[in-house]
Design a protein around this motif. Structure first.
Motif, PDB file in Angstrom:
ATOM      1  N   LYS A 202     -31.506-101.601  20.483  1.00 38.96           N
ATOM      2  CA  LYS A 202     -31.103-102.488  19.018  1.00 38.96           C
ATOM      3  C   LYS A 202     -30.317-100.670  19.253  1.00 38.96           C
ATOM      4  CE  LYS A 202     -34.661-103.625  15.958  1.00 38.96           C
ATOM      5  NZ  LYS A 202     -35.789-103.262  15.282  1.00 38.96           N
ATOM      6  N   LYS A 203     -30.056 -99.952  20.078  1.00 38.21           N
ATOM      7  CA  LYS A 203     -28.921 -99.225  19.999  1.00 38.21           C
ATOM      8  C   LYS A 203     -27.605 -99.420  21.239  1.00 38.21           C
ATOM      9  CE  LYS A 203     -31.386 -95.310  17.957  1.00 38.21           C
ATOM     10  NZ  LYS A 203     -31.697 -94.187  17.525  1.00 38.21           N
ATOM     11  N   LEU A 204     -28.260-100.605  22.068  1.00 35.50           N
ATOM     12  CA  LEU A 204     -27.000-100.752  23.192  1.00 35.50           C
ATOM     13  C   LEU A 204     -26.430-102.116  22.686  1.00 35.50           C
ATOM     14  CD1 LEU A 204     -30.208 -99.296  25.617  1.00 35.50           C
ATOM     15  CD2 LEU A 204     -28.106 -98.254  24.880  1.00 35.50           C
ATOM     16  N   LYS A 205     -25.417-102.394  23.177  1.00 31.49           N
ATOM     17  CA  LYS A 205     -24.373-103.503  22.777  1.00 31.49           C
ATOM     18  C   LYS A 205     -24.043-104.487  23.893  1.00 31.49           C
ATOM     19  CE  LYS A 205     -24.503-102.796  18.306  1.00 31.49           C
ATOM     20  NZ  LYS A 205     -25.587-102.838  17.400  1.00 31.49           N
ATOM     21  N   GLN A 206     -24.125-103.473  24.951  1.00 36.46           N
ATOM     22  CA  GLN A 206     -23.835-103.736  26.857  1.00 36.46           C
ATOM     23  C   GLN A 206     -24.135-103.654  27.454  1.00 36.46           C
ATOM     24  OE1 GLN A 206     -21.191-101.174  24.898  1.00 36.46           O
ATOM     25  NE2 GLN A 206     -20.581-103.379  24.178  1.00 36.46           N
ATOM     26  N   ILE A 207     -24.318-104.515  28.213  1.00 37.06           N
ATOM     27  CA  ILE A 207     -24.397-103.352  29.647  1.00 37.06           C
ATOM     28  C   ILE A 207     -22.705-103.763  30.540  1.00 37.06           C
ATOM     29  CG2 ILE A 207     -25.841-103.808  32.490  1.00 37.06           C
ATOM     30  CD1 ILE A 207     -27.769-104.907  30.419  1.00 37.06           C
ATOM     31  N   PHE A 208     -22.631-102.393  31.339  1.00 33.61           N
ATOM     32  CA  PHE A 208     -21.559-102.069  32.340  1.00 33.61           C
ATOM     33  C   PHE A 208     -21.713-101.763  34.087  1.00 33.61           C
ATOM     34  CE2 PHE A 208     -20.612 -99.803  28.255  1.00 33.61           C
ATOM     35  CZ  PHE A 208     -19.464-100.900  28.208  1.00 33.61           C
TER      36      PHE A 208
END
Length: 337
Positions: A202-208
């Motif tokens: 839930k604290k992760l907004k995107q994968i780079f």
């Protein structure tokens, strides 16, 4: 129109800077630098900056009418750092004067509408922003001598991630993957997203990823689902399981896949003691010299919540330390190391 001298351009430039004191600072600290939209700014960093965070073990237990200590609060520290940067730009006044006159003719403007000082500052600022954008990813302080050269004045995210992968004091969270190819990119990204700790999702907004891997992923999605009636182009930039955005970053290495908690990526600047500014202009012979200084650094606040793909085929998932795995990810059932 009288021909301008080096001294007259210096005078106009000094006046323009005096009237627009924040123009360099605004550009460097709030310009169109790709990675900055994902970074939290720390604006009063001077050199090294201690960063603390607290973490607790399990504390809840069944009741018994006596004191039974359970749980521990730990404060863990990491030193962040920014570095002084400079620009020493010599300008051949004859060359820029001729170019300026040509631009005025092409654009149909008067010198009052397009002062030469404004042209100089705009072009300089555009180049500074371009250089900082590159440094934010490819900078490597161990790669060469910083003064007198480009590329070595800060650590960019390629270098930062290579360092956290081998950090044993403040380790990152490793996620084992096979080397990504056009054939396996969908499967490997699915392994990556499903390996993220449940309590962190839930604290992760995107994968780079790199631009190249992002394009590879998009092509694979189109090839697999493009003919389906419910296909939507948005699927090319998000994971299949949790619909996390996949962000391609220019110049990020192809062997880098990572995500982290929101506001854990930091841009370290100093708006108090060393704000980005033109500190001086000087005339020497036929050159106008421009001096710019500012402080800059990038880092992660907490390494333990950076989730980085590891392609070595040996390293297991987690923080590579049994005590730290139990402290941060007790419910994850990570392998013993």
């Amino acid at each position: 129109m009288a021909t301008m001298t080096v001294a007259s351009i210096k005078s106009e430039l000094d006046e323009y800077v005096a009237q627009n004191k924040s123009v360099i600072s605004t550009g460097v600290y709030a310009g169109e630098i790709e990675i900055d939209k994902y970074c939290k700014k720390l604006s009063k960093v001077k050199g090294k900056y201690p960063q603390f965070h607290k973490v607790m073990t399990r504390v809840v237990q069944g009741f018994k009418s006596e004191w039974q200590a359970l749980g521990e609060m730990q404060f863990r520290a990491k030193a962040l750092e920014n570095f002084r940067q400079k620009v020493n730009l010599p300008i051949k006044v004859d060359e820029i004067y001729g170019s300026w006159l040509s631009d005025l003719k092409i654009e149909g403007k008067t010198p009052e509408e397009q002062p030469i000082a404004k042209v100089i500052i705009e072009e300089l600022l555009e180049k500074i922003i371009d250089d900082v954008s590159d440094l934010s990813i490819i900078g490597d302080r161990s790669g060469g001598t910083a003064d007198g050269n480009f590329g070595y004045s800060i650590n960019g995210f390629n270098k930062l991630l290579s360092l956290v992968l081998v950090n044993t004091v403040n380790p990152c969270y490793h996620i084992p993957l096979a080397a990504i190819t056009s054939v396996n990119v969908l499967d490997q990204m699915k392994v990556y997203e499903r390996s993220l700790p449940k309590k962190s999702r839930k604290k992760l907004k995107q994968i780079f990823v790199s631009d190249n891997v992002a394009l590879m992923y998009a092509d694979a999605i189109i090839e697999k689902y493009g003919d389906h009636t419910n296909y939507n182009e948005s699927r090319t930039t998000q994971t299949e399981t949790h619909k996390m955005p996949i962000v391609g970053i220019s110049d990020l290495n192809d062997n880098v896949v990572f995500c982290t908690h929101e506001e854990n990526m930091l841009k370290l600047i100093d708006v108090i003691d060393n704000p980005a500014t033109i500190t001086d202009t000087q005339v020497q012979d036929y050159d106008l010299k421009i001096f710019v200084e500012f402080s800059l650094g990038y880092d992660f606040a907490i390494n333990e919540v950076i989730f980085v793909a590891n392609f070595d085929g040996v390293t297991p998932a987690g923080l590579q330390d049994n005590a730290l795995n139990a402290l941060y990810y007790a419910s994850q059932n990570l392998p013993t190391v």
